[in-house]
Write a protein that holds these residues in place. Structure first.
Motif, short mmCIF file in Angstrom:
data_model
loop_
_atom_site.label_atom_id
_atom_site.label_comp_id
_atom_site.label_asym_id
_atom_site.label_seq_id
_atom_site.Cartn_x
_atom_site.Cartn_y
_atom_site.Cartn_z
N ARG A 182 0.84 -1.19 0.00
CA ARG A 182 0.00 0.00 0.00
C ARG A 182 0.87 1.24 0.00
O ARG A 182 1.96 1.26 0.60
N VAL A 183 0.41 2.29 -0.66
CA VAL A 183 1.08 3.58 -0.68
C VAL A 183 0.10 4.60 -0.10
O VAL A 183 -1.01 4.76 -0.61
N PHE A 184 0.50 5.25 0.99
CA PHE A 184 -0.39 6.19 1.67
C PHE A 184 -0.12 7.62 1.20
O PHE A 184 1.03 8.07 1.17
N ALA A 185 -1.19 8.32 0.86
CA ALA A 185 -1.06 9.71 0.41
C ALA A 185 -0.60 10.58 1.57
O ALA A 185 -1.15 10.50 2.67
N GLN A 186 0.42 11.40 1.32
CA GLN A 186 0.93 12.32 2.34
C GLN A 186 1.33 13.63 1.67
O GLN A 186 2.02 13.62 0.65
N ASP A 187 0.92 14.75 2.27
CA ASP A 187 1.33 16.05 1.75
C ASP A 187 2.28 16.77 2.70
O ASP A 187 2.67 17.91 2.47
N HIS A 188 2.66 16.08 3.78
CA HIS A 188 3.68 16.60 4.69
C HIS A 188 4.39 15.39 5.33
O HIS A 188 3.90 14.25 5.25
N ALA A 189 5.53 15.65 5.93
CA ALA A 189 6.37 14.57 6.45
C ALA A 189 5.66 13.77 7.53
O ALA A 189 5.19 14.32 8.52
N GLN A 190 5.58 12.46 7.31
CA GLN A 190 5.03 11.51 8.27
C GLN A 190 5.87 10.23 8.21
O GLN A 190 6.58 9.99 7.24
N GLY A 191 5.74 9.42 9.24
CA GLY A 191 6.60 8.25 9.32
C GLY A 191 6.16 7.04 8.52
O GLY A 191 6.98 6.34 7.95
N LYS A 192 4.86 6.77 8.46
CA LYS A 192 4.37 5.54 7.84
C LYS A 192 3.81 5.85 6.46
O LYS A 192 2.65 6.18 6.30
#
Length: 343
Positions: free
Chosen positions: A267-277
């Protein structure tokens, strides 16, 4: 054997030494995978235990009597900062012989306080002591993720290092050395497994752990850290370029040999800022499964490559299924290095 760092949510610290890949999207940096040993200097002397001394037939602990607790940090003796355990021993001996107390600055639960500590003569050891077991550094092993081939700034681990006694954040400078894997404790359900390793004497970076953040450890390494033939370059992928499917994880199972192993990005999780997972990954390589059982303690920071690009690094393993874990996006780790370079 060196101690391993404890990790939040089974984030097993696995520092990697980088193989070339770029320090921003499109640039190339050296990718990692090598095991390293690290030590982080604490701000003073960490109290990790008590011991009792015998005086006039009685057993007692001078440090405990003075109100110093396990987990406290001793910052200064008589206004002099404590750098090494030798500083403690020297002052204790002098003040003991003078029959004087030591004015101690103590960090207790994130607050400074001052106490009077009186050394006592131990009739068994025949020397002045304070009854405190002290540690001046925290050490462990892991995997480096990448190195900037121009500045030799590096990123490793993919998560924060915590103090194993207090679970508090360590924001100190330190040293990085080479490390060797000598055995594998295989992972299984309910048992995370680990790389059994020893740390060498060669200093790869000293005083260069400049940042210990939620996204890993960052600093600067010697230009001699990797021989030219071991320097593989790869561009850093943007999150939009990463997709579920096959990828390669670079890590060490034997000695200092970095090998690629097949994993699948589930799975690829959408992120628009720095997160760990950022990604859910699964080990599918038969050799890695046979030899390690899955993701191990010591693999944190192991770089993940997809389509020739550095996409991320291992950060967590699932205790109930060591074949699966989380990974951080390389983009966020690279941004940490860029922040250091701009200072």
């Amino acid at each position: 054997m060196v101690k391993r760092f404890r990790i939040v949510l089974m984030c097993f610290f696995l520092l990697l030494f980088a193989l070339p890949a770029r320090t921003s999207q499109g640039k190339e940096v050296i990718l990692g995978g090598q095991m390293i040993g690290i030590s982080l200097k604490t701000s003073g002397m960490k109290v990790v235990g008590y011991y009792f001394i015998r005086q006039h037939g009685l057993l007692f602990c001078p440090g405990e009597k003075a109100g110093i607790a396990i987990g406290d940090e001793l910052l200064a003796f008589d206004s002099q900062p404590l750098i090494m355990t030798d500083d403690v021993s020297r002052t204790v001996k002098i003040r003991g012989q003078e029959r004087k107390s030591i004015h101690v600055v103590v960090m207790h639960e994130n607050k400074k306080k001052q106490v009077l500590l009186t050394p006592a003569y131990d009739e068994i050891a025949k020397e002045y002591r304070i009854g405190l077991y002290l540690r001046d550094a925290t050490s462990g092993v892991g995997t480096l993720t990448f190195i900037d081939p121009i500045t030799f700034r590096y990123g490793a681990l993919g998560h924060r290092i915590l103090d194993e006694d207090s679970q508090g954040t360590l924001n100190r400078q330190g040293k990085i050395r080479d490390a060797f894997v000598i055995a594998i404790d295989r992972a299984r359900e309910g048992h995370p497994g680990a790389k059994q390793s020893i740390v060498g004497r060669k200093i790869l970076g000293e005083g260069t752990i400049d940042r210990n953040s939620s996204f890993g450890i960052y600093g600067k390494l010697s230009s001699r850290i990797l021989p030219p033939q071991n320097r593989m370059l790869a561009p850093v992928a943007d999150i939009s370029q990463i997709h579920p499917g096959q990828a390669q994880l670079y890590t060490v199972l034997h000695g200092q040999v970095v090998q690629p192993f097949a994993v699948r990005i589930e799975r690829v999780f959408a992120q628009d800022h720095a997160q760990g997972k950022g990604m859910l990954i699964r080990v599918v390589d038969p050799t890695l499964i046979r030899e390690s059982g899955g993701i191990l303690q010591g693999m944190s920071g192991s770089p993940i490559v997809q389509g020739g690009k550095l996409v991320g690094a291992v950060t967590h393993v699932f205790l109930n299924n060591p074949l699966e874990g989380y990974a951080i996006y390389a983009k966020w780790m690279v941004s940490q290095v860029q922040g250091l370079q701009s200072k």
